[in-house]
Design a protein around this motif. Structure first.
Motif, PDB file in Angstrom:
ATOM      1  N   TYR A  25       0.834  -1.206   0.000  1.00 57.40           N
ATOM      2  CA  TYR A  25       0.000   0.000   0.000  1.00 57.40           C
ATOM      3  C   TYR A  25       0.872   1.260   0.000  1.00 57.40           C
ATOM      4  O   TYR A  25       0.627   2.202  -0.762  1.00 57.40           O
ATOM      5  N   VAL A  29       0.709   1.977  -3.884  1.00 57.43           N
ATOM      6  CA  VAL A  29      -0.488   2.814  -3.964  1.00 57.43           C
ATOM      7  C   VAL A  29      -0.154   4.269  -3.646  1.00 57.43           C
ATOM      8  O   VAL A  29      -0.454   5.174  -4.438  1.00 57.43           O
ATOM      9  N   GLU A 133     -10.458   1.800   6.932  1.00 57.79           N
ATOM     10  CA  GLU A 133     -10.098   2.615   5.772  1.00 57.79           C
ATOM     11  C   GLU A 133     -10.763   3.981   5.855  1.00 57.79           C
ATOM     12  O   GLU A 133     -10.148   5.009   5.526  1.00 57.79           O
TER      13      GLU A 133
END
Length: 241
Positions: A25, A29, A133
């Motif tokens: 991540y 990301v 999240e």
């Protein structure tokens, strides 16, 4: 600043290892590189400034001191009936963003969705990930607890001492601004399924000490009612306290 959720149990020292999904991540990301700084929050109201360290062989976080982050102004729990599709996902996400501290799904008499224990536990894990999240995105350092689906009676009984329970009823109730109690230690909000509560469920809630509340004359979709109720009570209780 970019943010990452890491459970507090893994943040006990000056350095924390990253799991593969977390490293992916951060690097793939967020496109962070070693030497960059981010905020790590622990889901329990604390956060650290952290330095991303290491190389392709393994990444770690070098942690600064833990500091407390501001908690939501009011204690609000949301109990919601199981609903079809991604409606519960949306309710969990947005309730987290507006500051709800606990999320309790329940099987209502008119719930179309029926979950056995295994599927209910899996769905709760999914909602817990959605809540984490949403907390990361909105800047919270705490993550709401998401319970496994249960019964309406269990959801009503789970209200902590000093909480006021508000059941949002499409057939009428007190305006929400009047139903909120500034002297309560918190509020449990109960939102029903697409088909509404049965008379028997309303009677049981009243017997358990709940008050009927209204969001106005219009019939709202399940997810709209859950989000609006959570946002309004969070705002009203926070301002009144």
């Amino acid at each position: 600043m970019r943010r990452l959720f890491v459970p507090r149990a893994r943040l006990g020292g000056a350095r924390a290892a990253l799991e593969a999904s977390e490293a992916h991540y951060l690097t793939a990301v967020l496109r962070l590189a070693p030497g960059e700084v981010l905020e790590v929050f622990d889901g329990e109201g604390g956060a650290h400034e952290a330095l991303l360290a290491g190389d392709a062989a393994g990444l770690t976080l070098e942690l600064g001191p833990r500091h407390d982050a501001p908690a939501p102004a009011a204690k609000v729990h949301l109990a919601f009936a199981l609903a079809r599709g991604e409606r519960c996902d949306l309710a969990v996400q947005k309730a987290t963003e507006v500051g709800v501290a606990r999320l309790t799904p329940f099987q209502a008499a008119r719930s179309v969705v029926k979950l056995d224990a295994a599927r209910g536990a899996e769905r709760a894990r999914r909602w817990q990930r959605i809540a984490a999240e949403a907390a990361r995105q909105c800047g919270r350092a705490d993550v709401p607890v998401v319970d496994a689906p249960g019964t309406l009676a269990a959801a009503l009984a789970a209200a902590p001492p000093g909480f006021r329970t508000l059941l949002f009823y499409e057939a009428g109730g007190e305006p929400v601004a009047e139903a909120v109690d500034p002297a309560a230690t918190g509020h449990l909000l109960v939102v029903g399924p697409e088909g509404g509560f049965t008379p028997e469920e309303v009677a049981a809630a009243l017997a358990a000490g709940a008050r009927l509340a209204s969001l106005g004359p219009r019939i709202l979709r399940f997810e709209t009612a859950a989000i609006v109720a959570a946002a309004l009570v969070q705002h009203l209780a926070g301002d009144l306290r």
